[in-house]
Design an enzyme around this catalytic site. Structure first.
Site, PDB file in Angstrom:
ATOM      1  N   TYR A 178       1.249   5.706  -0.542  1.00 28.42           N
ATOM      2  CA  TYR A 178       0.854   6.898   0.220  1.00 28.42           C
ATOM      3  C   TYR A 178       1.091   8.080  -0.706  1.00 28.42           C
ATOM      4  CZ  TYR A 178       1.145   9.810   4.574  1.00 28.42           C
ATOM      5  OH  TYR A 178       0.975  10.711   5.591  1.00 28.42           O
TER       6      TYR A 178
ATOM      7  N   THR B 258      -4.472   6.375  -0.204  1.00 35.82           N
ATOM      8  CA  THR B 258      -5.730   7.099  -0.155  1.00 35.82           C
ATOM      9  C   THR B 258      -5.719   8.247  -1.157  1.00 35.82           C
ATOM     10  OG1 THR B 258      -5.690   6.636   2.182  1.00 35.82           O
ATOM     11  CG2 THR B 258      -7.348   8.214   1.424  1.00 35.82           C
TER      12      THR B 258
ATOM     13  N   TYR C 209       1.984   2.923  15.369  1.00 31.45           N
ATOM     14  CA  TYR C 209       2.742   3.028  14.114  1.00 31.45           C
ATOM     15  C   TYR C 209       4.182   3.505  14.237  1.00 31.45           C
ATOM     16  CZ  TYR C 209       2.702   8.120  13.202  1.00 31.45           C
ATOM     17  OH  TYR C 209       2.941   9.469  13.229  1.00 31.45           O
TER      18      TYR C 209
ATOM     19  N   ARG D 186      -8.092   4.198  13.088  1.00 31.44           N
ATOM     20  CA  ARG D 186      -7.159   5.308  13.331  1.00 31.44           C
ATOM     21  C   ARG D 186      -6.606   5.350  14.741  1.00 31.44           C
ATOM     22  NH1 ARG D 186      -5.683   6.222   8.297  1.00 31.44           N
ATOM     23  NH2 ARG D 186      -7.466   6.661   6.965  1.00 31.44           N
TER      24      ARG D 186
ATOM     25  N   GLU E 169     -10.056  12.645   7.386  1.00 28.63           N
ATOM     26  CA  GLU E 169      -9.908  13.940   6.702  1.00 28.63           C
ATOM     27  C   GLU E 169     -11.259  14.655   6.606  1.00 28.63           C
ATOM     28  OE1 GLU E 169      -7.013  13.601   3.121  1.00 28.63           O
ATOM     29  OE2 GLU E 169      -7.808  11.608   3.530  1.00 28.63           O
TER      30      GLU E 169
ATOM     31  N   GLU F 294      -9.064   3.975  -2.500  1.00 30.11           N
ATOM     32  CA  GLU F 294      -7.816   3.795  -3.245  1.00 30.11           C
ATOM     33  C   GLU F 294      -8.079   3.058  -4.561  1.00 30.11           C
ATOM     34  OE1 GLU F 294      -4.455   2.468  -1.013  1.00 30.11           O
ATOM     35  OE2 GLU F 294      -5.356   2.962   0.930  1.00 30.11           O
TER      36      GLU F 294
ATOM     37  N   HIS G  27      -3.681  14.005   0.622  1.00 29.27           N
ATOM     38  CA  HIS G  27      -3.919  13.084   1.743  1.00 29.27           C
ATOM     39  C   HIS G  27      -2.733  13.108   2.715  1.00 29.27           C
ATOM     40  CE1 HIS G  27      -5.089   9.525   4.001  1.00 29.27           C
ATOM     41  NE2 HIS G  27      -3.900   9.016   3.758  1.00 29.27           N
TER      42      HIS G  27
ATOM     43  N   GLN H 176      -3.977   2.667  14.954  1.00 31.66           N
ATOM     44  CA  GLN H 176      -2.860   3.090  14.101  1.00 31.66           C
ATOM     45  C   GLN H 176      -1.987   4.148  14.779  1.00 31.66           C
ATOM     46  OE1 GLN H 176      -4.264   4.787  10.421  1.00 31.66           O
ATOM     47  NE2 GLN H 176      -2.244   5.437   9.740  1.00 31.66           N
TER      48      GLN H 176
ATOM     49  N   ASP I  13      -9.137   0.363   1.877  1.00 37.10           N
ATOM     50  CA  ASP I  13      -8.185  -0.074   2.896  1.00 37.10           C
ATOM     51  C   ASP I  13      -8.712   0.386   4.259  1.00 37.10           C
ATOM     52  OD1 ASP I  13      -5.873  -0.860   4.215  1.00 37.10           O
ATOM     53  OD2 ASP I  13      -4.783   0.967   3.693  1.00 37.10           O
TER      54      ASP I  13
ATOM     55  N   ASP J  35       0.853  -1.179   0.000  1.00 36.17           N
ATOM     56  CA  ASP J  35       0.000   0.000   0.000  1.00 36.17           C
ATOM     57  C   ASP J  35       0.894   1.236   0.000  1.00 36.17           C
ATOM     58  OD1 ASP J  35      -2.238   1.588   0.127  1.00 36.17           O
ATOM     59  OD2 ASP J  35      -2.463   1.395   2.292  1.00 36.17           O
TER      60      ASP J  35
ATOM     61  N   ARG K 180       1.131  14.491  13.015  1.00 35.67           N
ATOM     62  CA  ARG K 180       2.425  15.078  13.407  1.00 35.67           C
ATOM     63  C   ARG K 180       2.341  16.598  13.366  1.00 35.67           C
ATOM     64  NH1 ARG K 180       2.960  10.481  10.513  1.00 35.67           N
ATOM     65  NH2 ARG K 180       2.658  11.603   8.560  1.00 35.67           N
TER      66      ARG K 180
ATOM     67  N   THR L 262      -8.951  -5.605   3.934  1.00 38.83           N
ATOM     68  CA  THR L 262      -8.856  -4.684   2.806  1.00 38.83           C
ATOM     69  C   THR L 262      -9.829  -5.215   1.764  1.00 38.83           C
ATOM     70  OG1 THR L 262      -6.529  -4.258   3.276  1.00 38.83           O
ATOM     71  CG2 THR L 262      -7.309  -3.691   1.071  1.00 38.83           C
TER      72      THR L 262
ATOM     73  N   GLU M  93     -10.321   3.998   3.441  1.00 38.53           N
ATOM     74  CA  GLU M  93      -9.360   4.685   2.586  1.00 38.53           C
ATOM     75  C   GLU M  93      -9.727   4.352   1.152  1.00 38.53           C
ATOM     76  OE1 GLU M  93      -5.478   5.594   5.199  1.00 38.53           O
ATOM     77  OE2 GLU M  93      -5.384   3.685   4.139  1.00 38.53           O
TER      78      GLU M  93
ATOM     79  N   LYS N  79      -4.468  -1.621  10.174  1.00 36.16           N
ATOM     80  CA  LYS N  79      -4.837  -1.719   8.760  1.00 36.16           C
ATOM     81  C   LYS N  79      -4.857  -3.149   8.233  1.00 36.16           C
ATOM     82  CE  LYS N  79      -3.199   2.855   7.551  1.00 36.16           C
ATOM     83  NZ  LYS N  79      -4.204   3.359   6.615  1.00 36.16           N
TER      84      LYS N  79
HETATM   85  O1  LIG Z   1       0.772   9.662   7.836  1.00 34.61           O
HETATM   86  C1  LIG Z   1       0.590   8.623   8.477  1.00 34.61           C
HETATM   87  O2  LIG Z   1       1.244   8.338   9.480  1.00 34.61           O
HETATM   88  C2  LIG Z   1      -0.413   7.658   8.049  1.00 34.61           C
HETATM   89  C3  LIG Z   1      -0.923   7.625   6.841  1.00 34.61           C
HETATM   90  C4  LIG Z   1      -1.974   6.682   6.456  1.00 34.61           C
HETATM   91  O3  LIG Z   1      -2.718   6.136   7.231  1.00 34.61           O
HETATM   92  C5  LIG Z   1      -2.170   6.472   5.034  1.00 34.61           C
HETATM   93  C6  LIG Z   1      -1.913   5.091   4.514  1.00 34.61           C
HETATM   94  O4  LIG Z   1      -2.180   4.007   4.997  1.00 34.61           O
HETATM   95  C7  LIG Z   1      -1.443   5.077   3.129  1.00 34.61           C
HETATM   96  C8  LIG Z   1      -2.491   5.625   2.259  1.00 34.61           C
HETATM   97  O5  LIG Z   1      -3.497   4.963   2.088  1.00 34.61           O
HETATM   98  O6  LIG Z   1      -2.310   6.724   1.734  1.00 34.61           O
HETATM   99 CA   LIG Z   2      -4.001   2.878   2.709  1.00 32.43          CA
HETATM  100 MG   LIG Z   3      -5.909  -2.935   5.130  1.00 34.38          MG
END
Ligand SMILES: O=C(O)/C=C/C(=O)CC(=O)CC(=O)O
Ligand SMILES: [Ca+2]
Ligand SMILES: [Mg+2]
Length: 404
Positions: free
Chosen positions: A117, A335, A233, A226, A349, A190, A122, A229, A222, A115, A131, A246, A188, A242
């Site tokens: 990003y 996403t 993470y 949250r 979002e 995608e 996004h 996560q 996906d 996956d 962050r 899916t 998500e 995640k």
């Molecule tokens: O920025 C992060 O820490 C997390 C980002 C996501 O959750 C997005 C991800 O899984 C990838 C995506 O689908 O864009």
């Molecule tokens: Ca994703």
């Molecule tokens: Mg997943």
């Protein structure tokens, strides 16, 4: 006159499943036998019955996908002839089943699942929320398509119930984590790319070889928890937040159907390193329009044409270290979100981290998903003669958590 007018089959004018599409899927009828079909209008064409080729009776597209691009193109050409030349009508027509009479299954045996990003909008939105004290994009973001390896065994077909995951959650203000059902269950939206032709270990796949390896395109949701996560993470990336499910659409639209949808991706600044630089090649931006519905109501329209990194760049990056591809590999775009608030591909979002609930037409509001909610993604892309091709849909209903 659209391309569809050429078929002897009565195709609805606005069908997304016209001659320019011809998506592949795996279906069963009352016999329960799973076999490969091609979507055409309101029908599915039983490919095993019409070709007699056992590759279409395996219950997944993998064996056919492994044959490679010449075989894909040869069958696509034959299908077009069969559906346009009335001389084939007698052979083909008895092999058409109403799409409403069949059950669709997971179309591929998923090998590895990656996956990405790759939507700048996004990534900036998530960066701001996860962050807040750092710049929205990490320093590497514009130099490489960031991705992670997901859990291929939990990729399931559209319609599979979405059981709310339970896990550890902790917000910064809590002293310690608690365990329980996710309270921030999200989607998500995608686009997924399915690998047909494998590659050799140790040999990167260059940008220009994208269409030799990628068989087709599907829709991906996906599902993401949250709260799980955000706590888990750091520093290795998404894990249980995640990996619970899916969902993918049952139809895989051949890459060859996207001829009219090819567009230039947004300008990339700084210029990427040579193995990612597509300015002198044939860029793979795709004009795919996604729609997100919650309980039937349209809530967002994420635009795929704005994705910063294309699927060809993602594939080149994924293999640049010599990692090999297998038939059935699935890589998702990440996403898809646009600059407008009604173009965001996730609830985190759309509700800005839960702070700005989404207002629905029945007067209710939503931050994250509730049990019983149904989320459906659909997507279309431009086809020949002003037509549109459909990627079908991927849908799922949220079920209450099962506690251990
Ligand atoms: O920025 C992060 O820490 C997390 C980002 C996501 O959750 C997005 C991800 O899984 C990838 C995506 O689908 O864009
Ligand atoms: Ca994703
Ligand atoms: Mg997943």
């Amino acid at each position: 006159m659209t391309a569809n007018a050429q078929s002897w089959l009565d195709l609805p004018d606005d069908t997304g499943f016209g001659l320019g599409n011809l998506p592949y899927g795996v279906f069963s009828d009352a016999s329960g036998r799973r076999r490969t079909g091609v979507g055409i209008g309101d029908f599915v064409l039983d490919l095993h019955a019409v070709t007699g080729d056992d590759v279409h009776a395996t219950g997944s597209l993998n064996a056919f996908m492994a044959r490679g691009p010449e075989a894909w193109q040869a069958l696509r050409t034959e299908l077009t002839t069969w559906l346009t030349d009335a001389a084939h009508r007698e052979k083909v027509e008895p092999r058409l089943l109403a799409r409403t009479d069949v059950t669709m299954h997971l179309p591929i045996e998923v090998a590895d699942y990656v996956d990405f990003y790759s939507s700048q909008h996004h990534a900036e939105n998530l960066g701001r929320m996860f962050r807040p004290d750092s710049p929205p994009l990490t320093p590497n973001w514009k130099h490489l398509p960031i991705g992670y390896h997901g859990r291929s065994g939990t990729v399931q077909v559209s319609g599979t119930p979405v059981v709310r995951p339970a896990g550890q959650r902790k917000v910064p203000s809590d002293d310690a984590p608690t365990f329980g059902p996710s309270q921030r269950l999200d989607i998500e939206a995608e686009i997924g790319f399915v690998v047909g032709t494998p590659s050799e270990l140790g040999r990167p796949v260059p940008l220009g070889d994208f269409a030799d390896h990628v068989f087709g395109v599907c829709l991906v949701n996906d599902w993401s928890a949250r709260d799980l996560q955000a706590w888990e993470y750091v520093p290795l990336g998404p894990f249980l937040g995640k990996s619970f499910l899916t969902s993918v659409s049952p139809w895989v639209v051949p890459l060859a159907a996207f001829g009219e949808a090819r567009v230039n991706p947004p300008a990339r600044d700084p210029k990427p390193l040579p193995y990612l630089d597509d300015t002198d090649g044939e860029p793979w931006g795709l004009d795919i329009a996604i729609e997100v519905r919650l309980n039937g109501e349209l809530i967002s329209c994420p635009p795929f044409d704005l994705m910063y990194w294309t699927p060809a760049q993602q594939l080149a990056h994924m293999t640049v270290n010599g990692a090999s591809l297998r038939t059935g590999d699935l890589f998702a775009s990440g996403t898809v979100s646009g600059p407008r608030s009604d173009q965001r591909g996730s609830f985190i979002e759309l509700s800005w981290g839960g702070k700005e609930p989404l207002e629905l037409s029945d007067g209710s509001t939503r931050t994250f998903l509730e049990d019983g909610d149904v989320v459906t993604l659909t997507a279309t892309a431009p086809g020949a003669g002003g037509s549109r091709i459909s990627l079908g849909e991927v849908t799922g209903r949220i079920e209450p958590a099962t506690m251990p």
